[in-house]
Design an enzyme around this catalytic site. Structure first.
Site, PDB file in Angstrom:
ATOM      1  N   ASP A 203       0.830  -1.202   0.000  1.00 11.94           N
ATOM      2  CA  ASP A 203       0.000   0.000   0.000  1.00 11.94           C
ATOM      3  C   ASP A 203       0.872   1.263   0.000  1.00 11.94           C
ATOM      4  O   ASP A 203       2.098   1.182   0.078  1.00 11.94           O
ATOM      5  CB  ASP A 203      -0.915  -0.048   1.234  1.00 11.94           C
ATOM      6  CG  ASP A 203      -2.309   0.478   0.950  1.00 11.94           C
ATOM      7  OD1 ASP A 203      -2.465   1.295   0.028  1.00 11.94           O
ATOM      8  OD2 ASP A 203      -3.239   0.083   1.671  1.00 11.94           O
TER       9      ASP A 203
ATOM     10  N   GLU B 269      -1.320   1.821  -5.076  1.00 10.46           N
ATOM     11  CA  GLU B 269      -1.252   3.273  -4.841  1.00 10.46           C
ATOM     12  C   GLU B 269      -2.464   3.947  -5.469  1.00 10.46           C
ATOM     13  O   GLU B 269      -2.449   5.124  -5.728  1.00 10.46           O
ATOM     14  CB  GLU B 269       0.098   3.853  -5.260  1.00 10.46           C
ATOM     15  CG  GLU B 269       0.514   3.625  -6.700  1.00 10.46           C
ATOM     16  CD  GLU B 269      -0.256   4.522  -7.665  1.00 10.46           C
ATOM     17  OE1 GLU B 269      -1.202   4.003  -8.290  1.00 10.46           O
ATOM     18  OE2 GLU B 269       0.089   5.715  -7.798  1.00 10.46           O
ATOM     19  N   TRP B 270      -3.505   3.145  -5.711  1.00 12.08           N
ATOM     20  CA  TRP B 270      -4.857   3.600  -6.081  1.00 12.08           C
ATOM     21  C   TRP B 270      -4.930   4.293  -7.437  1.00 12.08           C
ATOM     22  O   TRP B 270      -5.849   5.086  -7.688  1.00 12.08           O
ATOM     23  CB  TRP B 270      -5.431   4.518  -4.974  1.00 12.08           C
ATOM     24  CG  TRP B 270      -4.989   4.124  -3.614  1.00 12.08           C
ATOM     25  CD1 TRP B 270      -5.316   2.956  -2.957  1.00 12.08           C
ATOM     26  CD2 TRP B 270      -4.094   4.833  -2.748  1.00 12.08           C
ATOM     27  NE1 TRP B 270      -4.681   2.911  -1.742  1.00 12.08           N
ATOM     28  CE2 TRP B 270      -3.934   4.049  -1.588  1.00 12.08           C
ATOM     29  CE3 TRP B 270      -3.421   6.054  -2.843  1.00 12.08           C
ATOM     30  CZ2 TRP B 270      -3.110   4.453  -0.525  1.00 12.08           C
ATOM     31  CZ3 TRP B 270      -2.613   6.458  -1.792  1.00 12.08           C
ATOM     32  CH2 TRP B 270      -2.464   5.662  -0.657  1.00 12.08           C
ATOM     33  N   GLY B 271      -3.958   4.022  -8.293  1.00  9.99           N
ATOM     34  CA  GLY B 271      -4.015   4.590  -9.636  1.00  9.99           C
ATOM     35  C   GLY B 271      -3.617   6.047  -9.711  1.00  9.99           C
ATOM     36  O   GLY B 271      -3.639   6.647 -10.783  1.00  9.99           O
TER      37      GLY B 271
ATOM     38  N   ASP C 284     -10.504   3.111  -3.211  1.00  5.74           N
ATOM     39  CA  ASP C 284     -11.148   1.908  -2.657  1.00  5.74           C
ATOM     40  C   ASP C 284     -12.618   1.794  -3.060  1.00  5.74           C
ATOM     41  O   ASP C 284     -13.359   2.779  -3.056  1.00  5.74           O
ATOM     42  CB  ASP C 284     -11.086   1.922  -1.128  1.00  5.74           C
ATOM     43  CG  ASP C 284      -9.659   1.820  -0.620  1.00  5.74           C
ATOM     44  OD1 ASP C 284      -8.710   1.838  -1.432  1.00  5.74           O
ATOM     45  OD2 ASP C 284      -9.501   1.727   0.608  1.00  5.74           O
TER      46      ASP C 284
END
Ligand code: GLA
Length: 395
Positions: free
Chosen positions: A138, A173-175, A196
């Site tokens: 993460d 890293e959520w894009g 998320d």
């Protein structure tokens, strides 16, 4: 001899030739995890038929950590995991399952636990010594720029390669820094493309973080060219069966979805070759949830050896139609009704560039529904139909 030569020069063996599948702990437990509950979940994964259907990972998410010992080795929380992680991975392996774990490229994880920055090699060795099969890495508490992200992800990617064990590496890293361009170079087999998932169909304008099914779809579907065997766009966890459960997916207006919406998420994630991580309570699944998660014909699209992510061929305010070629020459076509009303769809496959004659199999009805060059039928609000087309004749 040629075979030998071929083996000698073969690229690194692909760690994730098809998208990983399993169950991830975050949406159901948040950080209230422990070995007892995770073992029960693993048992349920086997007894429910999920394991047989291909879900073979238990992914421990955030909250397992208990800090570091006097040699700076990471340790599990001794209250939550009294037998230790190695015993837990043995439990999984004894049942034909695998174990994933979680850390973060900073000093602390998203939920505030000990993370791996500066200890990459040591932690990778620890994970290997525990027989871990997967790491979700993460990016909370890390600086926002891409360069730092690339350096930090590469540090762990290299460490995993040196760890002496094959460990799949999931970049999370959520894009935000377009990881589809660089995460594979850091050693990643998959990368999250969005924030998320929440337990809802679509974000409202006032909401900023966390996404609904449709929001994630609209981002992830554009990234098809970056996916393929060994490298996948990760659209986050499946939310089927959560039904508005409080906790991580309840934030940001996540009050639950209809079964048609859960079925759509599963269908679309399968079509887009996203990893399939269930996140509901596998010990208490109703029939609707089982029917979704255990649809072997839809799973087969996700696990198809060709590894081609679906492409959106039709996009208007009502219809999205997706096409995914398959290894045996068949073609999967998914039809999503984005509107809030029942709609009648009347589609000529030639509009999708599919000009042959086909036998049409409905993968939700599990039956052949016709032959020809078109389909007409009704689709519920937010429902996704999937057809597998087999060529029966040239035009
Ligand atoms: C981030 C990730 C989630 C989950 C939590 C854990 O929000 O994107 O998937 O791992 O952290 O704290």
């Amino acid at each position: 001899f040629l075979v030998l030569l071929n083996n000698l020069f073969a690229q690194d063996k692909l760690l994730a030739p098809t998208p990983p599948m399993g169950w991830m702990s975050w949406n159901f437990f948040a950080d209230n995890i422990n070995e007892k509950e995770l073992k029960k979940m693993a048992d349920a994964m086997v007894s429910s038929g999920m394991a047989k259907a291909g879900y073979n990972y238990i992914f421990i998410d955030d909250g397992w950590q208990g800090g570091r010992d006097n040699k700076n080795n990471m340790i599990a929380d001794p209250v939550k995991f009294p037998s230790g992680i190695k015993a837990l991975s043995k439990y999984m392996h004894d049942r034909g399952l695998k174990l994933g774990i979680y850390s973060d490229a900073a000093q602390l994880t998203c939920a505030g636990y000990t993370a791996s920055l500066g200890f990459e090699e040591q932690d990778a060795k620890t994970f290997a010594s525990w027989d871990i099969d997967y790491l979700k890495y993460d990016y909370c508490h890390a600086p926002p720029d891409s360069n730092t992200a690339k350096i930090r992800y590469k540090a762990m990617g290299d460490a995993l390669k040196k760890s002496g064990r094959e460990i799949i590496y999931g970049v999370c890293e959520w894009g935000e820094r377009q990881p589809w361009y660089w995460a594979a170079n850091t050693g990643g087999q998959l990368w999250r493309t969005t924030h998320d998932v929440r337990d809802k169909w679509k974000m409202r304008l006032t909401e900023t973080w966390g996404m609904g099914i449709l929001d994630i779809l609209d981002i992830n579907v554009k990234l098809h060219e970056y996916a393929g065997p060994g490298r996948w766009n990760d659209a986050d966890m499946l939310i089927a069966g959560l039904y508005g459960k409080k906790g991580p997916t309840g934030d940001g207006g996540g009050t639950g979805c209809t079964d048609a919406e859960y079925q759509s998420q599963f269908s679309l994630w399968a079509m887009m070759n996203s990893p399939l991580y269930a996140s509901n309570d596998l010990r208490n699944m109703n029939d609707a949830t089982k029917k979704i998660l255990l649809n072997d014909e839809v799973i087969a699209l996700n696990q198809d050896a060709l590894g081609k992510q679906a492409i959106k061929k039709i996009s208007d305010s009502v219809w999205n139609v997706f096409v995914k070629p398959l290894a045996n020459g068949d073609i999967a076509v998914a039809v999503l009704n984005r509107s809030n009303m029942l709609q009648t769809c009347n589609i000529n496959f030639s509009e999708l560039g599919l000009n042959d004659k086909y036998e049409i199999r409905d993968l939700w009805l599990h039956q052949i529904i016709g032959k020809g060059k078109k389909w007409k039928g009704t689709v519920l609000p937010h429902e996704t139909k999937i057809f597998r087309l087999k060529i029966t004749g040239k035009p």
